[in-house]
Design a protein around this motif. Structure first.
Motif, PDB file in Angstrom:
ATOM      1  N   THR A 136       0.745  -1.294  -0.049  1.00 57.68           N
ATOM      2  CA  THR A 136       0.266   0.017  -0.509  1.00 57.68           C
ATOM      3  C   THR A 136       0.897   1.508  -0.072  1.00 57.68           C
ATOM      4  O   THR A 136       1.908   1.138   0.040  1.00 57.68           O
ATOM      5  CB  THR A 136      -0.487  -0.014   1.212  1.00 57.68           C
ATOM      6  N   THR A 137       0.123   2.856  -0.235  1.00 57.58           N
ATOM      7  CA  THR A 137       1.098   3.435   0.268  1.00 57.58           C
ATOM      8  C   THR A 137       0.904   3.942   1.360  1.00 57.58           C
ATOM      9  O   THR A 137      -0.547   4.554   1.841  1.00 57.58           O
ATOM     10  CB  THR A 137       1.023   4.474  -1.459  1.00 57.58           C
ATOM     11  N   GLU A 138       1.186   5.853   1.533  1.00 58.03           N
ATOM     12  CA  GLU A 138       1.030   6.129   3.064  1.00 58.03           C
ATOM     13  C   GLU A 138      -0.614   7.058   2.964  1.00 58.03           C
ATOM     14  O   GLU A 138      -1.201   7.148   3.635  1.00 58.03           O
ATOM     15  CB  GLU A 138       2.385   7.045   3.244  1.00 58.03           C
ATOM     16  N   LYS A 139      -0.423   7.229   1.189  1.00 60.34           N
ATOM     17  CA  LYS A 139      -1.725   7.759   1.059  1.00 60.34           C
ATOM     18  C   LYS A 139      -2.791   7.063   1.181  1.00 60.34           C
ATOM     19  O   LYS A 139      -3.965   7.133   2.156  1.00 60.34           O
ATOM     20  CB  LYS A 139      -1.571   8.863  -0.499  1.00 60.34           C
ATOM     21  N   MET A 140      -2.556   5.903   1.076  1.00 60.81           N
ATOM     22  CA  MET A 140      -3.922   4.926   0.818  1.00 60.81           C
ATOM     23  C   MET A 140      -3.886   3.728   2.464  1.00 60.81           C
ATOM     24  O   MET A 140      -5.055   3.886   3.130  1.00 60.81           O
ATOM     25  CB  MET A 140      -3.606   3.171   0.316  1.00 60.81           C
ATOM     26  N   LYS A 141      -3.109   3.937   3.102  1.00 63.79           N
ATOM     27  CA  LYS A 141      -3.276   3.839   4.810  1.00 63.79           C
ATOM     28  C   LYS A 141      -3.539   4.780   5.655  1.00 63.79           C
ATOM     29  O   LYS A 141      -4.536   4.872   6.402  1.00 63.79           O
ATOM     30  CB  LYS A 141      -1.603   3.193   5.462  1.00 63.79           C
ATOM     31  N   SER A 142      -3.517   6.310   5.204  1.00 63.40           N
ATOM     32  CA  SER A 142      -4.246   7.221   5.871  1.00 63.40           C
ATOM     33  C   SER A 142      -5.816   7.627   5.169  1.00 63.40           C
ATOM     34  O   SER A 142      -6.733   8.411   6.464  1.00 63.40           O
ATOM     35  CB  SER A 142      -3.547   8.801   5.543  1.00 63.40           C
ATOM     36  N   GLY A 143      -5.818   6.495   4.114  1.00 62.73           N
ATOM     37  CA  GLY A 143      -7.958   5.980   3.926  1.00 62.73           C
ATOM     38  C   GLY A 143      -8.045   5.466   3.766  1.00 62.73           C
ATOM     39  O   GLY A 143      -9.192   4.342   3.542  1.00 62.73           O
ATOM     40  N   PHE A 144      -7.443   4.417   5.422  1.00 63.11           N
ATOM     41  CA  PHE A 144      -8.231   3.221   5.620  1.00 63.11           C
ATOM     42  C   PHE A 144      -7.951   1.471   4.864  1.00 63.11           C
ATOM     43  O   PHE A 144      -8.737   1.294   4.571  1.00 63.11           O
ATOM     44  CB  PHE A 144      -9.065   3.276   6.003  1.00 63.11           C
ATOM     45  N   LEU A 145      -7.430   2.365   3.383  1.00 58.67           N
ATOM     46  CA  LEU A 145      -7.181   1.323   2.689  1.00 58.67           C
ATOM     47  C   LEU A 145      -5.107   0.460   3.424  1.00 58.67           C
ATOM     48  O   LEU A 145      -4.521   0.997   2.280  1.00 58.67           O
ATOM     49  CB  LEU A 145      -6.666   1.688   0.946  1.00 58.67           C
TER      50      LEU A 145
END
Ligand code: ADP
Ligand code: MG
Length: 698
Positions: free
Chosen positions: A153-162
């Motif tokens: 995943t990417t950082e952006k995805m992680k902060s979007g609960f992905l």
């Protein structure tokens, strides 16, 4: 239903926001894309561990037990939570630095939990930071949990609960859905022949492996598929080009070639040089356009091969050109060829950015009316005003410095494309060559001219500088010359330039009786040439430079190469630089200077350099250490595709098998028209719509 047209937006647990993240961050749009987003690793959750079994090397552990007590410390940002967890015999600390409140509300003492995470050691005690915790009674028995997939995943995805876990939950129902079977992307006869499992089973087991054995089979199949299709598309382009483009026929070995060979050649050709010339000769007489890559380590004598190939063109009434990446190198080629050609009667000219206007006009005319036989230059050669009468052969030296687009321009100089010989002194690992240059024929000069002494390489720490100065003095007293090279990269250009200048001043100070040249990219062309000339002619004994001297420069009397801040160079660049010495009969040396503190892989790079002079071995090591994306030579042209599962560093054997398989398929069915091959044509079309234009990769 066709999974490739199923928008992920409508999948359970996705929705428009997550769909956008998938699209922007990973280019995933359809259910099929998701299925092809393979896990990058798996964690074995098929058993529980006891706390006494823990070691720091374990990537993950899974333990069953209870929390004994909680303790909250600090306030606000500094707050943290510790929980003591026991398996009945031993305890471990669980730690939270974030989500303290949430954890306190969610977890309790009395409940039996399964705790999962990476163990680490702090103050001599084991702990797990931000563990995954699940209620034991709600989990299936461990033997049913099996191998858990982990997704990129990417950082952006992680902060979007992905996160990986969410992705796993999203993929799970798709995998359930395809279990009844989906059409395969490889023909049955290929599966059978290479003992591969079908697509359905591979996709099911790549995401949720039943066991390690099935996981391995799934990986095999998907790797093969990936490599096979890449090779199939490369080879189709090669076939297509060979069918399309007729080549000039250099039928005669004529006057110039023979005269040069008998009267001018200063030495016996090496066996490898002869072999490569034969390979070129067959190509240029075949009626097909030659597209050949010539790999040969630094100093292996590629220039001579280039020259003799040019005679083949000239003897048949054609012109030839050499394109070099820098002005220094073009100028040097020009001087070398001039000298080799003596008064044999061939017209050679040099064209670079600093060629004057008047000269240019004369030169253009001689080119256009065909009286000029050989043109040497930088990319000034590919300007539109440069028109040849009948360009038959293009030689590109140190080709990794030229972008793909620049080369493509040259291809189009003629109605009928000229023969092309690409020369590189940066040996490329076989696997990379097969993919990056899979549509070229490859020649290798794997033999150095006789009498060369292997360069001795040493790795010194900076504290040896003073004794190194003594060594330099001795070499110069013996009549040799010395290079001192400093790194220069764009990000720290100012500092780097200061270092070069400081290095120059230091050398002038330490060796007041010797003369020092300095060369870097910021000097005016005239000044560069002057500095280089002074060193070439032996007027200066030391050359302090940046990597502008990296390629091609030939000063046989230089016997010492000192590389400052060697840790900042990649392996193949170090090897290139080292290749500037060892060109004469004298013993040569390469000194790698670094500080004391070195990262593990830097240390390895230094060790490899000290151990071997073999460019191919070094490029293989480079591939293993850094991965193909960072290998020099691929940065500029870029990798033309992305490998999702196969690795050029590890799957060399499979790549070879896949390439051979693709060749056999195309030999048997060049247009992929047979019923059983229809699926191949369909997949290729799919690939080409979302990838690059293979036609220009060369
Ligand atoms: P490369 O371009 O492959 O790095 P060069 O063509 O510059 O290497 O050759 C390096 C040196 O070796 C040159 O000085 C060249 O004259 C010399 N050389 C080339 N071929 C031979 C040979 N067969 N025998 C002896 N010396 C050779
Ligand atoms: Mg060369």
């Amino acid at each position: 239903m066709d999974l490739s047209s199923q928008d992920i937006k409508y999948l359970p647990g996705v929705g428009p926001r997550k769909a956008e993240l998938f699209n922007k961050e990973l280019g995933i749009n359809s259910a099929e894309d998701l299925l092809r987003h393979y896990p990058y690793k798996y964690v074995d959750r098929s058993r529980f561990y006891y706390l006494h079994e823990i070691s720091e090397e374990m990537p993950f552990i899974q333990v069953k037990g209870h929390i004994i007590r909680f303790e909250k410390m600090g306030e606000g940002h500094a707050q943290r939570l510790t929980a003591w967890f026991t398996d009945g015999k031993n305890t471990i600390e669980l730690l939270w630095f974030k989500g303290v409140k949430y954890a306190l509300e969610k977890y309790h003492t009395k409940t039996e939990y399964v705790v999962f995470g990476k163990p680490s050691v702090f103050n001599g005690k084991f702990n797990i930071v931000h563990p995954e915790i699940e209620i034991a009674s709600q989990l299936p028995p461990p033997e049913q949990m099996g191998l858990q997939p982990f997704y990129n995943t990417t950082e952006k995805m992680k902060s979007g609960f992905l996160n990986s876990k969410t992705i796993q939950k999203i993929i799970f129902p798709i995998v359930q859905h395809i279990k009844t079977g989906i059409p395969d992307t490889l023909p049955a006869y290929i599966l059978q022949r290479f003992d591969l499992i079908n697509l359905t089973d591979s996709l099911v087991n790549i995401h949720f492996p039943k066991n390690t054995e099935l996981l391995n089979k799934a990986r095999q199949r998907l790797k093969f598929e990936e490599l096979f299709y890449i090779q199939l598309s490369i080879l189709r382009i090669k076939n297509w080009r060979e069918m399309q483009s007729k080549g000039f026929i250099f039928g005669e070995i004529g006057h110039y070639f023979n005269t040069f060979f008998t009267d001018y050649l200063p030495f016996e050709l090496t066996g490898a040089q002869k072999r490569v010339l034969r390979e070129i000769r067959i190509d240029v007489a075949s009626g097909k356009q030659m597209n050949r890559l010539l790999q040969g380590d630094v100093g292996s004598g590629k220039t001579l091969v280039a020259l003799m190939a040019m005679f083949m063109a000239i003897d048949n009434g054609y012109q030839a050109c050499i394109m070099a990446p820098t002005e220094i190198l073009a100028t040097q080629h020009y001087a070398t060829l001039k000298e080799l050609l003596g008064n044999i009667g061939i017209n050679v000219a040099l064209l670079t950015g600093s060629t004057g206007k008047k000269e240019r006009i004369i030169l253009h005319e001689a080119l256009a009316n065909g009286t000029l036989n050989i043109l040497i230059g930088t990319h000034a050669l590919i300007e539109d005003t440069v028109q040849f009468a009948n360009l038959g052969l293009v030689i590109i030296d140190e080709q990794h410095r030229f972008g793909v687009a620049q080369r493509a321009k040259l291809w189009k100089k003629n109605e009928q494309p000229p023969h092309i010989l690409v020369m590189t002194a940066t040996p490329i690992p076989r696997t990379l060559a097969m993919t990056l240059y899979g549509d070229l024929s490859v020649s290798v000069i794997d033999e150095l001219p006789p009498g060369r002494k292997p360069i001795l390489t040493y790795h010194y720490y900076e504290n040896k500088r003073v004794s190194l100065n003594g060594f330099i003095a001795k070499q110069i007293e013996a009549g040799r010359q010395v290079y001192i090279v400093y790194p220069l990269i764009q990000e720290s250009e100012k500092m780097d330039l200061q270092n070069v200048v400081a290095g120059f001043e230091y050398m002038c100070e330490v060796f007041p009786n010797y003369k020092v040249s300095m060369l870097h990219g910021k000097l005016k062309p005239k000044e560069k040439e002057l500095q280089m000339q002074r060193f070439v002619s032996g007027e200066t004994q030391l050359m302090v430079a940046t990597t502008v001297i990296e390629v091609g420069v030939n000063v046989p009397n230089a016997s010492v190469m000192i590389i400052e801040s060697a840790q900042r160079f990649g392996l193949s660049q170090l090897h290139q630089l080292r290749g500037r010495v060892g060109r004469g009969a004298e013993q040569s040396y390469c000194i790698l200077l670094t500080g004391f503190k070195l990262a593990a892989d830097t240390r390895k790079r230094m060790e490899i350099m000290v151990r071997t002079n073999d460019g191919f071995e070094i490029s293989e090591a480079d591939l293993q250490l850094r991965g193909p994306g960072d290998i020099e030579g691929t940065q500029q042209s870029g990798m033309p595709f992305e490998l999702k599962i196969a690795s050029l560093a590890q799957d060399g054997k499979m790549l070879e098998i896949a390439r051979n398989a693709a060749m056999e398929v195309l030999d048997d069915d060049p247009q992929l028209e047979k019923t059983e091959n229809r699926v191949l044509a369909v997949q290729l079309r799919k690939m080409s719509t979302n990838s690059i234009n293979w036609g220009f990769i060369s």
